[in-house]
Structure formats: C-alpha cells, structure tokens
Design an enzyme around this catalytic site. Sequence first.
Site, short mmCIF file in Angstrom:
data_model
loop_
_atom_site.label_atom_id
_atom_site.label_comp_id
_atom_site.label_asym_id
_atom_site.label_seq_id
_atom_site.Cartn_x
_atom_site.Cartn_y
_atom_site.Cartn_z
N TYR A 156 0.86 -1.16 0.00
CA TYR A 156 0.03 0.01 -0.18
C TYR A 156 0.93 1.08 -0.01
O TYR A 156 0.48 2.37 -0.41
CB TYR A 156 -0.92 0.10 1.21
CG TYR A 156 -2.25 0.83 0.89
CD1 TYR A 156 -3.05 0.38 -0.03
CD2 TYR A 156 -2.42 1.78 2.00
CE1 TYR A 156 -4.17 1.53 -0.22
CE2 TYR A 156 -3.67 2.67 1.65
CZ TYR A 156 -4.53 2.37 0.54
OH TYR A 156 -5.56 3.25 0.37
N LYS A 163 -3.37 8.42 2.65
CA LYS A 163 -4.57 8.24 3.28
C LYS A 163 -4.32 9.00 4.97
O LYS A 163 -5.49 9.43 5.21
CB LYS A 163 -5.00 6.82 3.26
CG LYS A 163 -5.27 6.44 2.08
CD LYS A 163 -6.58 6.96 1.56
CE LYS A 163 -6.97 6.06 0.15
NZ LYS A 163 -8.21 6.94 -0.36
N1 LIG Z 1 -10.93 -0.78 -3.40
C1 LIG Z 1 -10.59 -0.71 -2.26
O1 LIG Z 1 -9.98 -1.72 -1.64
C2 LIG Z 1 -10.40 0.48 -1.30
C3 LIG Z 1 -10.70 0.55 -0.01
C4 LIG Z 1 -10.58 1.70 0.78
C5 LIG Z 1 -10.59 3.07 0.07
N2 LIG Z 1 -10.70 2.80 -0.93
C6 LIG Z 1 -10.65 4.12 -1.75
O2 LIG Z 1 -12.04 4.33 -2.47
C7 LIG Z 1 -11.83 5.35 -3.37
C8 LIG Z 1 -12.50 5.04 -4.75
O3 LIG Z 1 -11.48 3.92 -5.29
P1 LIG Z 1 -11.98 2.49 -6.13
O4 LIG Z 1 -11.39 1.34 -5.24
O5 LIG Z 1 -13.59 2.56 -6.00
O6 LIG Z 1 -11.38 2.54 -7.26
P2 LIG Z 1 -11.91 3.15 -8.72
O7 LIG Z 1 -10.71 3.08 -9.69
O8 LIG Z 1 -13.15 2.86 -9.21
O9 LIG Z 1 -11.93 4.75 -8.68
C9 LIG Z 1 -10.93 5.52 -8.34
C10 LIG Z 1 -11.27 6.77 -8.91
O10 LIG Z 1 -10.47 8.11 -8.82
C11 LIG Z 1 -10.46 8.63 -10.00
N3 LIG Z 1 -9.26 9.52 -10.04
C12 LIG Z 1 -7.92 9.16 -10.28
N4 LIG Z 1 -7.24 10.36 -10.32
C13 LIG Z 1 -7.94 11.48 -10.57
C14 LIG Z 1 -8.01 12.76 -10.88
N5 LIG Z 1 -6.88 13.26 -11.07
N6 LIG Z 1 -8.83 13.52 -11.01
C15 LIG Z 1 -10.28 13.04 -10.97
N7 LIG Z 1 -10.29 11.69 -10.61
C16 LIG Z 1 -9.29 10.89 -10.48
C17 LIG Z 1 -10.34 7.44 -11.21
O11 LIG Z 1 -10.86 8.08 -12.35
C18 LIG Z 1 -11.41 6.57 -10.55
O12 LIG Z 1 -12.90 6.98 -11.01
C19 LIG Z 1 -10.33 5.68 -3.48
O13 LIG Z 1 -9.85 6.89 -2.71
C20 LIG Z 1 -9.65 4.53 -2.87
O14 LIG Z 1 -8.36 4.85 -2.22
C21 LIG Z 1 -10.69 1.70 -1.94
#
Ligand SMILES: NC(=O)c1ccc[n+]([C@@H]2O[C@H](COP(=O)([O-])OP(=O)(O)OC[C@H]3O[C@@H](n4cnc5c(N)ncnc54)[C@H](O)[C@@H]3O)[C@@H](O)[C@H]2O)c1
Length: 256
Positions: A156, A163
Amino acid sequence: MLLEGKTILVMGIRNKWSIAWGVAMSAHENGAKVIFTHHPTEKEDKIQELIGEIPDAKTYPCDVATDEDIEKCLKTIKEEQGQIDGILHSIAHANTEDLRNDFIATSREGFLHASDISAYSLVAVSRIAKEIGLLKPEASIVALTYFGSEKVVEGYNVMGVAKAALETSIQYLAKDLGKEKMRINAISAGPIKTLSAKGIKDFGNILTVVEEKAPLHQNVTTKQVGDVASFLFSNMSSAVTGEVIHVDNGFSIIGV
Ligand SMILES: NC(=O)c1ccc[n+]([C@@H]2O[C@H](COP(=O)([O-])OP(=O)(O)OC[C@H]3O[C@@H](n4cnc5c(N)ncnc54)[C@H](O)[C@@H]3O)[C@@H](O)[C@H]2O)c1
C-alpha cells in the site's frame, strides 16, 4: 426516505465496481438525486451507460489535479443543478512503481503525486465548493480511506501516507466547515476488488486475510460502504463530523 429531497455529487465514478457506484446506488435508493464527476480520460460513453440506471443522473468531467479544473466543473454543476447537499470524494491515485517497489524507493515526484490527487484534492474540492456557494447549509462531505493509513499493509506504501494526510485533513476541515454547520467524515472501507485495487501487489492475499481474521469473516461490498455513506449524508448523522468510520467487518480492531 433517508435522503429524500437531497442532491448528492459523487466524484470518482469509473465503472460498476467503483465504490462510487455503490454509494450512488445507495443514495438513489434512499431517495437522493445523484450526479457524478469522472476523470476526463475515463470512457465517458461507458459511464453514461452505467449511470443511465439512475433517472436524470448526469456526469461531468473533472480532473482534481488542478484547482482551475475543479472550479470549472463545480461552477458548471452549480449552474445546471443548483446547490447540493453532499459530496462523495472517491478519488485516489499513485504511480504504479510506487505500489510495486519497497516504500523506501518512493520518489519525491511519486510522493507528491499520491498526496496531491488522493489527499490535497479533498481540501481543494471542499474549499472551492464552499467558496462558489455550491454547498447548501448543513451539507455533508464524505471521503474514502483505508486501514493502510494506520498500520503497514504490504504494497500500500505511499498510498498509506496519502490516506493518513487525508484523514488528518478531515479533522482540520471539520473544524473550518463546522463554522457553517457543514460536516465532513471519512469511511475507512475494507478491501474491495476495484480497478484501483488491482494496482496493489498481492491484493488477493489481503482479501483472504480479511476473510480469515475479521470478526464477521467476510469482505465488504460497495453497497455496504454506500449505506454508511447514505447515513453520513443524512440528517441521522447531524452530530458526526471529523470522524473516520470503519466499514471493514471489524478487521481493524483485531490485534493478535
Ligand atoms: N478498493 C479498495 O479496496 C478501497 C478500500 C478503501 C478505500 N478505497 C478508496 O476508495 C476510493 C475509490 O477507489 P475505488 O477502489 O472505487 O477504485 P476506482 O478505480 O473505481 O476509483 C478511483 C477513481 O479515482 C479517479 N481518479 C484518479 N485520478 C483522478 C484525478 N486526477 N481526477 C479525478 N479523478 C481521478 C479515477 O478516475 C477513478 O474513478 C479511493 O479513494 C480509494 O483509495 C478503496
């Protein structure tokens, strides 16, 4: 219904596996009007097809890497949709090599990039949304974080540092936004197989460990995360701000 009469802006839709989509579906099912932003390089036709499942949903391109783009996008939303009641920040990015190599190898550029997109963008979005009058009084902002900010999770890396910055930013933003009775919180979601998660080394192993060790012995769904976001957008959470709520089947409470 919990969110009847509210408009929620969901920032960070990519596809049906996105956490943003789980939140959007929950908000919609709870009576909210839902609108979206997507990164300009995402496939807009696919996103249009997906969000077509929600009546009147519209998506706007927005790159959170610059204040200019954020302002342009949020001003257009205000003109077309009026004031809104909530924002979901579901956006993060790190360079692939920084999730593959040891953390000690993180470049200055990689560190700044992950922090900029994954943490600072929340500060910029909150400030600009407030300054241009997009947010209604008592609006609620929700961001996504992960346990890798609290403890070392192999692979990570720099995202854990970003984060941690995001979570502390939420406390300071809560203090500032509170002057206008606005709230901001984070959901620390358990691991979910999304396109972003695929960038993390041995992500499948993380899912297996959660199933083994979490008190509820399962992984979370985007809908479960969405339901907690709906609670945070609703008046039911009117005294909750500056918090990080774990939606992880209890994994984060386990020590030995
Ligand atoms: N998937 C997991 O295990 C998990 C767990 C906890 C938290 N998260 C967090 O959840 C959030 C969403 O991630 P996800 O897992 O749904 O993946 P995802 O890939 O579906 O979403 C990530 C989004 O970030 C957008 N993005 C990246 N750079 C960008 C920029 N410069 N401007 C605008 N948008 C931008 C991407 O286009 C995408 O839509 C993130 O903050 C991630 O860290 C994910």
